[in-house]
Design a protein around this motif. Structure first.
Motif, PDB file in Angstrom:
ATOM      1  N   GLY A 157      40.492  78.188  69.779  1.00 29.59           N
ATOM      2  CA  GLY A 157      39.408  79.135  69.999  1.00 29.59           C
ATOM      3  C   GLY A 157      39.421  80.294  69.041  1.00 29.59           C
ATOM      4  O   GLY A 157      38.377  80.867  68.734  1.00 29.59           O
ATOM      5  N   ILE A 158      40.589  80.659  68.530  1.00 34.39           N
ATOM      6  CA  ILE A 158      40.662  81.845  67.673  1.00 34.39           C
ATOM      7  C   ILE A 158      41.145  81.529  66.272  1.00 34.39           C
ATOM      8  O   ILE A 158      41.414  82.411  65.488  1.00 34.39           O
ATOM      9  N   GLU A 159      41.229  80.236  65.942  1.00 39.24           N
ATOM     10  CA  GLU A 159      41.696  79.869  64.613  1.00 39.24           C
ATOM     11  C   GLU A 159      40.719  80.343  63.545  1.00 39.24           C
ATOM     12  O   GLU A 159      39.522  80.469  63.766  1.00 39.24           O
ATOM     13  N   ALA A 160      41.245  80.592  62.358  1.00 43.82           N
ATOM     14  CA  ALA A 160      40.431  81.035  61.228  1.00 43.82           C
ATOM     15  C   ALA A 160      40.230  79.883  60.261  1.00 43.82           C
ATOM     16  O   ALA A 160      40.926  78.877  60.321  1.00 43.82           O
ATOM     17  N   GLY A 161      39.287  80.050  59.352  1.00 40.82           N
ATOM     18  CA  GLY A 161      39.141  79.077  58.275  1.00 40.82           C
ATOM     19  C   GLY A 161      38.089  78.030  58.494  1.00 40.82           C
ATOM     20  O   GLY A 161      37.924  77.140  57.671  1.00 40.82           O
ATOM     21  N   GLY A 162      37.348  78.053  59.586  1.00 41.67           N
ATOM     22  CA  GLY A 162      36.276  77.083  59.815  1.00 41.67           C
ATOM     23  C   GLY A 162      36.792  75.678  59.860  1.00 41.67           C
ATOM     24  O   GLY A 162      37.720  75.363  60.590  1.00 41.67           O
ATOM     25  N   ALA A 163      36.194  74.803  59.025  1.00 39.58           N
ATOM     26  CA  ALA A 163      36.543  73.387  59.040  1.00 39.58           C
ATOM     27  C   ALA A 163      37.989  73.172  58.624  1.00 39.58           C
ATOM     28  O   ALA A 163      38.646  72.252  59.068  1.00 39.58           O
ATOM     29  N   GLN A 164      38.495  74.029  57.714  1.00 38.58           N
ATOM     30  CA  GLN A 164      39.894  73.937  57.315  1.00 38.58           C
ATOM     31  C   GLN A 164      40.714  74.700  58.343  1.00 38.58           C
ATOM     32  O   GLN A 164      40.773  75.923  58.331  1.00 38.58           O
ATOM     33  N   LYS A 165      41.325  73.992  59.268  1.00 35.72           N
ATOM     34  CA  LYS A 165      42.048  74.649  60.348  1.00 35.72           C
ATOM     35  C   LYS A 165      43.175  75.512  59.776  1.00 35.72           C
ATOM     36  O   LYS A 165      43.987  75.053  58.988  1.00 35.72           O
ATOM     37  N   ASN A 166      43.234  76.735  60.250  1.00 43.86           N
ATOM     38  CA  ASN A 166      44.209  77.657  59.697  1.00 43.86           C
ATOM     39  C   ASN A 166      44.504  78.751  60.720  1.00 43.86           C
ATOM     40  O   ASN A 166      43.597  79.444  61.170  1.00 43.86           O
ATOM     41  N   VAL A 167      45.764  78.864  61.098  1.00 40.93           N
ATOM     42  CA  VAL A 167      46.195  79.926  62.004  1.00 40.93           C
ATOM     43  C   VAL A 167      47.077  80.885  61.212  1.00 40.93           C
ATOM     44  O   VAL A 167      48.029  80.463  60.566  1.00 40.93           O
ATOM     45  N   ASN A 168      46.743  82.155  61.261  1.00 41.95           N
ATOM     46  CA  ASN A 168      47.531  83.129  60.519  1.00 41.95           C
ATOM     47  C   ASN A 168      48.366  83.994  61.469  1.00 41.95           C
ATOM     48  O   ASN A 168      48.269  83.872  62.688  1.00 41.95           O
ATOM     49  N   ARG A 192      64.658  84.501  56.106  1.00 42.81           N
ATOM     50  CA  ARG A 192      65.650  83.575  56.666  1.00 42.81           C
ATOM     51  C   ARG A 192      65.465  83.412  58.174  1.00 42.81           C
ATOM     52  O   ARG A 192      65.224  84.372  58.898  1.00 42.81           O
ATOM     53  N   LEU A 193      65.599  82.176  58.608  1.00 43.19           N
ATOM     54  CA  LEU A 193      65.403  81.858  60.021  1.00 43.19           C
ATOM     55  C   LEU A 193      66.633  82.224  60.840  1.00 43.19           C
ATOM     56  O   LEU A 193      67.771  82.174  60.347  1.00 43.19           O
ATOM     57  N   LYS A 194      66.383  82.553  62.092  1.00 43.11           N
ATOM     58  CA  LYS A 194      67.457  82.808  63.045  1.00 43.11           C
ATOM     59  C   LYS A 194      67.349  81.827  64.206  1.00 43.11           C
ATOM     60  O   LYS A 194      66.251  81.333  64.512  1.00 43.11           O
ATOM     61  N   GLU A 195      68.475  81.547  64.833  1.00 42.62           N
ATOM     62  CA  GLU A 195      68.461  80.687  66.015  1.00 42.62           C
ATOM     63  C   GLU A 195      67.485  81.252  67.041  1.00 42.62           C
ATOM     64  O   GLU A 195      67.507  82.451  67.344  1.00 42.62           O
ATOM     65  N   GLY A 196      66.629  80.396  67.574  1.00 41.75           N
ATOM     66  CA  GLY A 196      65.676  80.847  68.582  1.00 41.75           C
ATOM     67  C   GLY A 196      64.325  81.251  68.022  1.00 41.75           C
ATOM     68  O   GLY A 196      63.381  81.491  68.794  1.00 41.75           O
ATOM     69  N   ASP A 197      64.201  81.329  66.693  1.00 39.67           N
ATOM     70  CA  ASP A 197      62.878  81.564  66.117  1.00 39.67           C
ATOM     71  C   ASP A 197      61.961  80.396  66.491  1.00 39.67           C
ATOM     72  O   ASP A 197      62.429  79.263  66.653  1.00 39.67           O
ATOM     73  N   VAL A 198      60.685  80.670  66.588  1.00 41.65           N
ATOM     74  CA  VAL A 198      59.700  79.614  66.859  1.00 41.65           C
ATOM     75  C   VAL A 198      58.858  79.422  65.604  1.00 41.65           C
ATOM     76  O   VAL A 198      58.234  80.376  65.119  1.00 41.65           O
ATOM     77  N   LEU A 199      58.861  78.199  65.066  1.00 41.89           N
ATOM     78  CA  LEU A 199      58.051  77.870  63.891  1.00 41.89           C
ATOM     79  C   LEU A 199      56.743  77.255  64.361  1.00 41.89           C
ATOM     80  O   LEU A 199      56.735  76.394  65.245  1.00 41.89           O
ATOM     81  N   THR A 200      55.649  77.671  63.747  1.00 35.47           N
ATOM     82  CA  THR A 200      54.318  77.192  64.125  1.00 35.47           C
ATOM     83  C   THR A 200      53.568  76.718  62.894  1.00 35.47           C
ATOM     84  O   THR A 200      53.541  77.409  61.867  1.00 35.47           O
ATOM     85  N   VAL A 201      52.952  75.543  63.006  1.00 36.37           N
ATOM     86  CA  VAL A 201      52.162  74.983  61.905  1.00 36.37           C
ATOM     87  C   VAL A 201      50.917  75.839  61.688  1.00 36.37           C
ATOM     88  O   VAL A 201      50.235  76.207  62.638  1.00 36.37           O
ATOM     89  N   ARG A 202      50.641  76.149  60.423  1.00 38.95           N
ATOM     90  CA  ARG A 202      49.479  76.994  60.111  1.00 38.95           C
ATOM     91  C   ARG A 202      48.219  76.188  59.843  1.00 38.95           C
ATOM     92  O   ARG A 202      47.130  76.562  60.263  1.00 38.95           O
ATOM     93  N   THR A 203      48.330  75.088  59.087  1.00 40.46           N
ATOM     94  CA  THR A 203      47.134  74.368  58.652  1.00 40.46           C
ATOM     95  C   THR A 203      47.230  72.889  59.005  1.00 40.46           C
ATOM     96  O   THR A 203      48.313  72.346  59.160  1.00 40.46           O
ATOM     97  N   GLY A 204      46.084  72.254  59.092  1.00 40.25           N
ATOM     98  CA  GLY A 204      46.039  70.817  59.372  1.00 40.25           C
ATOM     99  C   GLY A 204      46.072  70.529  60.855  1.00 40.25           C
ATOM    100  O   GLY A 204      45.095  70.092  61.449  1.00 40.25           O
ATOM    101  N   TYR A 205      47.203  70.784  61.475  1.00 44.37           N
ATOM    102  CA  TYR A 205      47.368  70.627  62.927  1.00 44.37           C
ATOM    103  C   TYR A 205      47.901  71.947  63.483  1.00 44.37           C
ATOM    104  O   TYR A 205      49.042  72.037  63.926  1.00 44.37           O
ATOM    105  N   PRO A 206      47.093  72.993  63.426  1.00 46.11           N
ATOM    106  CA  PRO A 206      47.582  74.330  63.762  1.00 46.11           C
ATOM    107  C   PRO A 206      48.076  74.432  65.190  1.00 46.11           C
ATOM    108  O   PRO A 206      47.519  73.843  66.099  1.00 46.11           O
ATOM    109  N   GLY A 207      49.153  75.200  65.334  1.00 42.91           N
ATOM    110  CA  GLY A 207      49.653  75.489  66.673  1.00 42.91           C
ATOM    111  C   GLY A 207      50.866  74.685  67.087  1.00 42.91           C
ATOM    112  O   GLY A 207      51.592  75.077  67.995  1.00 42.91           O
ATOM    113  N   ILE A 208      51.101  73.527  66.459  1.00 44.97           N
ATOM    114  CA  ILE A 208      52.292  72.753  66.820  1.00 44.97           C
ATOM    115  C   ILE A 208      53.516  73.607  66.535  1.00 44.97           C
ATOM    116  O   ILE A 208      53.678  74.148  65.443  1.00 44.97           O
ATOM    117  N   SER A 209      54.391  73.731  67.526  1.00 46.16           N
ATOM    118  CA  SER A 209      55.502  74.676  67.434  1.00 46.16           C
ATOM    119  C   SER A 209      56.825  74.053  67.860  1.00 46.16           C
ATOM    120  O   SER A 209      56.850  73.126  68.683  1.00 46.16           O
TER     121      SER A 209
END
Length: 415
Positions: free
Chosen positions: A153-164, A91-108
């Motif tokens: 620079g440190i994303e994983a997954g090669g061509a399939q952009k993926n931040v874990n 469950r999310l709490k106020e002030g949590d930061v959500l970050t996109v994992r795949t496709g357009y990684p890093g958008i927060s």
């Protein structure tokens, strides 16, 4: 080892700054890993949830809801309460930061108070230690040019952009005084508000234009001084196909939602053939359309001369036809439906509307060129107003990007 953006090309910093893996920063700032400033970094719900979707219930954000200017709640999904309880630790709490994992990684984006207790699907959740880091500042940093360079620079997954979660945990960030983070976030929020307002104005103008098109392009509303019955005409009677090839020396153009423009200005990769001998010439006053996507409204009036892929069909209006009127008429849902009906093929991906099929389509147009031109002038004016707002939006976004680069690296201090 993680790849950190190279800052050796940056000019020497002024006194009071030091060179770090993040570039030049104020001497009193530290470079630390994000996990040292966070209570936890985890992934949201990652198991199949389709069976638990409901029309109402517990809100669930997806990657597509995460925007740089904040969370977009216009198309939320909702979860059944029993299923959601299984994942109560997410469950999310106020002030949590959500970050996109795949496709357009890093958008927060940060979670506002009204969505405390909501869930997210497969996005990364960073819960900042509020004594050390301000969540809005963190979202701005991850979204900034330097933050994106680190992510890329440190994303994983090669061509399939993926931040874990591991990548985000080890992301290097500057540790700066909390009050300074809050001031920086407040300044950038001002730009976000201006950007959001401009987007709303653009949406309103676009809706206004759609209304004008529906009334003026169907004859439901006639302009003063014009009368007479509209006439149904075959496209083959008012257009001819341009099939000129062998103009490799002309500029390569693309046709998209924004009209006809140089391929060099496109964000898409240039996949054109090196041999352009079969590419088609398009001239100012022509209409180009995607032969396999005309049934989706993929057409535009050209103001440029150049060449386009053989995948496009180029048509030229005959005498007595206003091309800008027709360009707008082709965007009406009713017109698009006719192009779909006359397209050849078994399924959507194979449908095509080559000129012989295009020529058979019948559409209603005003009886005189003068009325066509008068209607087109009104719609062109609407397009110009939208264009000015888009230019303003681009300028605001560029200003914000510049501010982020200056404020988030300490080049400009707000202590």
């Amino acid at each position: 080892m993680h790849t950190i953006p190279d800052s050796h090309a940056e000019p020497p910093a002024k006194p009071g700054y030091k060179k770090t893996k993040l570039g030049w920063i104020p001497e009193e700032w530290e470079v630390v890993k994000l996990k040292s400033l966070s209570i936890k970094i985890m992934v949201g719900i990652a198991s199949a949830a389709t069976h638990a979707y409901r029309e109402s219930g517990i809100p669930m954000f997806r990657n597509q809801n995460i925007k740089e200017e904040g969370l977009d709640d216009s198309d939320l999904l909702f979860l059944e309460e029993g299923y959601e309880k299984i994942h109560k630790n997410k469950r999310l709490k106020e002030g949590d930061v959500l970050t996109v994992r795949t496709g357009y990684p890093g958008i927060s984006a940060t979670v506002p108070k009204e969505y405390e207790g909501a869930q997210c699907f497969t996005s990364l959740i960073t819960r900042p230690n509020k004594q050390l880091i301000y969540s809005k500042w963190l979202a701005y940093f991850i979204n900034s040019p330097i933050g994106k360079k680190i992510i890329f620079g440190i994303e994983a997954g090669g061509a399939q952009k993926n931040v874990n979660a591991g990548i985000l945990s080890n992301m290097l960030v500057p540790k700066i005084p909390l009050h300074e983070q809050q001031k920086i976030a407040a300044i950038l929020s001002t730009w976000d508000q201006a950007i959001a307002l401009t987007r709303e104005l653009i949406a309103a103008k676009e809706a206004q234009k759609k209304g004008l098109m529906q009334r003026l392009l169907t004859g439901k509303v006639r302009l003063k001084g014009f009368e007479g019955e509209w006439k149904k005409v075959k496209m083959g009677d008012i257009f001819k196909e341009r099939k000129e090839r062998g103009y490799e020396n002309l500029e390569l153009l693309s046709i998209g939602a924004d009209g006809v423009y140089p391929q060099s200005e496109s964000n898409k990769k240039d996949n054109s053939n090196s041999d352009k001998s079969k590419y088609k010439r398009i001239c100012p006053g022509d209409i180009g359309y995607n032969t396999m996507r005309m049934w989706q409204g993929r057409s535009a009036v050209s103001k440029l001369e150049g060449i386009v892929s053989p995948a496009y069909t180029i048509v030229t209006p005959k005498k007595g036809i206003d091309v800008n009127f027709m360009g707008n008429l082709f965007q009406l849902p009713k017109s698009i439906h006719f192009f779909w009906r006359y397209s050849q093929g078994l399924v959507g991906d194979t449908l095509n509307c080559k000129f012989p099929s295009f020529a058979l389509v019948k559409l209603s147009i005003p009886p005189t060129l003068e009325e066509q031109t008068a209607i087109a002038a009104i719609l062109t004016k609407a397009d110009e107003e939208i264009g000015l707002l888009r230019e303003k939006l681009a300028a605001l976004q560029a200003q914000k990007k510049g501010l982020m680069q200056q404020l988030l690296t300490g080049k400009i201090r707000v202590v």
